[in-house]
Design a protein around this motif. Sequence first.
Motif, PDB file in Angstrom:
ATOM      1  N   GLU A  69       0.857  -1.186   0.000  1.00 19.22           N
ATOM      2  CA  GLU A  69       0.000   0.000   0.000  1.00 19.22           C
ATOM      3  C   GLU A  69       0.888   1.229   0.000  1.00 19.22           C
ATOM      4  O   GLU A  69       1.821   1.333   0.797  1.00 19.22           O
ATOM      5  CB  GLU A  69      -0.916   0.014   1.233  1.00 19.22           C
ATOM      6  CG  GLU A  69      -1.789   1.267   1.278  1.00 19.22           C
ATOM      7  CD  GLU A  69      -2.880   1.234   2.349  1.00 19.22           C
ATOM      8  OE1 GLU A  69      -2.916   0.277   3.143  1.00 19.22           O
ATOM      9  OE2 GLU A  69      -3.685   2.185   2.377  1.00 19.22           O
ATOM     10  N   ASN A  71      -4.684   5.017  -2.080  1.00 22.26           N
ATOM     11  CA  ASN A  71      -5.904   5.485  -1.416  1.00 22.26           C
ATOM     12  C   ASN A  71      -6.509   6.672  -2.158  1.00 22.26           C
ATOM     13  O   ASN A  71      -5.788   7.557  -2.602  1.00 22.26           O
ATOM     14  CB  ASN A  71      -5.587   5.933   0.012  1.00 22.26           C
ATOM     15  CG  ASN A  71      -5.141   4.781   0.885  1.00 22.26           C
ATOM     16  OD1 ASN A  71      -5.953   3.991   1.363  1.00 22.26           O
ATOM     17  ND2 ASN A  71      -3.827   4.647   1.053  1.00 22.26           N
ATOM     18  N   GLU A  84      -7.931   1.979  -3.277  1.00 20.73           N
ATOM     19  CA  GLU A  84      -8.633   1.801  -1.998  1.00 20.73           C
ATOM     20  C   GLU A  84      -9.607   2.949  -1.802  1.00 20.73           C
ATOM     21  O   GLU A  84      -9.220   4.119  -1.853  1.00 20.73           O
ATOM     22  CB  GLU A  84      -7.634   1.749  -0.834  1.00 20.73           C
ATOM     23  CG  GLU A  84      -6.678   0.576  -0.948  1.00 20.73           C
ATOM     24  CD  GLU A  84      -5.938   0.265   0.354  1.00 20.73           C
ATOM     25  OE1 GLU A  84      -6.180   0.937   1.374  1.00 20.73           O
ATOM     26  OE2 GLU A  84      -5.102  -0.659   0.317  1.00 20.73           O
ATOM     27  N   ASP A 119     -11.807   0.126   1.933  1.00 22.47           N
ATOM     28  CA  ASP A 119     -10.903   0.377   3.064  1.00 22.47           C
ATOM     29  C   ASP A 119     -11.694   0.623   4.345  1.00 22.47           C
ATOM     30  O   ASP A 119     -12.853   1.032   4.298  1.00 22.47           O
ATOM     31  CB  ASP A 119     -10.066   1.624   2.735  1.00 22.47           C
ATOM     32  CG  ASP A 119      -8.740   1.654   3.463  1.00 22.47           C
ATOM     33  OD1 ASP A 119      -8.501   0.798   4.325  1.00 22.47           O
ATOM     34  OD2 ASP A 119      -7.935   2.555   3.148  1.00 22.47           O
ATOM     35  N   LYS A 145     -11.108  -4.564   3.274  1.00 15.35           N
ATOM     36  CA  LYS A 145     -10.094  -4.370   4.301  1.00 15.35           C
ATOM     37  C   LYS A 145     -10.756  -4.108   5.643  1.00 15.35           C
ATOM     38  O   LYS A 145     -11.350  -3.049   5.862  1.00 15.35           O
ATOM     39  CB  LYS A 145      -9.173  -3.203   3.931  1.00 15.35           C
ATOM     40  CG  LYS A 145      -8.420  -3.427   2.626  1.00 15.35           C
ATOM     41  CD  LYS A 145      -7.355  -2.368   2.396  1.00 15.35           C
ATOM     42  CE  LYS A 145      -6.119  -2.645   3.228  1.00 15.35           C
ATOM     43  NZ  LYS A 145      -5.080  -1.611   2.998  1.00 15.35           N
TER      44      LYS A 145
HETATM   45 MG    MG Z   1      -5.795   2.331   2.758  1.00 14.32          MG
END
Ligand code: MG
Length: 276
Positions: free
Chosen positions: A59, A118, A150, A180, A201
């Motif tokens: 990530e 993200n 995400e 996420d 997640k």
């Molecule tokens: Mg994230």
Amino acid sequence: KAKREQRGGFQFYTSELNTQSKAHFDLTQELRKAVERDELVLHFQPKVNARRRDIVGAEALVRWRSPSRGLVSPGVFVHLLDEMGLGVWLGEWVLDRACAQMRQWQDSGLRSIPVSVNMSPSQFERASVLEVVRASLDRYRLDARCLEIEILEATAVNDSDKAMRTLLALRAEGVRVALDDFGTGYSSLVYLTRIPADVLKLDQAFIRRLSSDARQQEIVRHIIALAKTLSYTVVAEGVEEEAQLSVLVAMGCDLVQGYLIGSPVPPDAFAERWLR
Ligand code: MG
Ligand code: C2E
Ligand code: MG
Ligand code: MG
């Protein structure tokens, strides 16, 4: 006398407010310079297979390397960049840098792993995420399967039609979508069947009390089972202890991420540890 106290209270209140807004103003000014001076950096955190602990992805997490404040975490400045109208810029910057990094790793003959990025709800609302993703992949000649986006539940909830269409189009091209911080939103279970995503997640709040709290364990067990029934890949975030990892493995959690496995680190340190 009462009046004086009241006024005193009021003065205290305004000066507190002024201190706050001054700090906010200073931070905003500094951040504007930081962007000009190119002080943002990406760190990478490993995502591993829960059983085997081998690397399956990373990530990308943005940080601000400030000469005066040190390494500043995104929780402090991402929402400010949004307020400053730089949210879309940030989204594009992070995508570009993450893709450039993947290209560099591939060119150095290192193991090639997918990277996730993200995206805040405002980035999704204001920009054409699809175009930006395509442009970054093209620029660095990367396969769409290298990339995962995400998103937060809020992204799909806020502006669902547009976001849904974008997510579907991204997935049609091979980009994976991860939901996420799952479990922190208010309508999680309803949206679980509707959001076009591949990965779920589990928020670190679920993991924190996993080894000590039996009821918490039951909730996590059932969320994992439900997610897998719906064909999601399940990632546990914020795994810090061996005890948490063994519980998660027993529950069939696919992937884990957390300090136990590795903290987010600069690209060179990441490559040295995980991609050789
Ligand atoms: Mg994230
Ligand atoms: P997130 O995407 O849920 O990222 C996970 C956060 O948990 C990261 O914090 C990571 O450093 C931290 N973390 C990882 N392992 C552990 C652990 O074992 N224990 C604990 N306590 N924490 C762990 P970070 O880097 O401060 O990022 C915070 C949030 O900022 C991210 O949450 C994400 O929502 C946002 N963010 C980060 N980078 C970006 C970006 O490039 N763009 C946007 N829009 N948001 C970003
Ligand atoms: Mg998260
Ligand atoms: Mg988060």
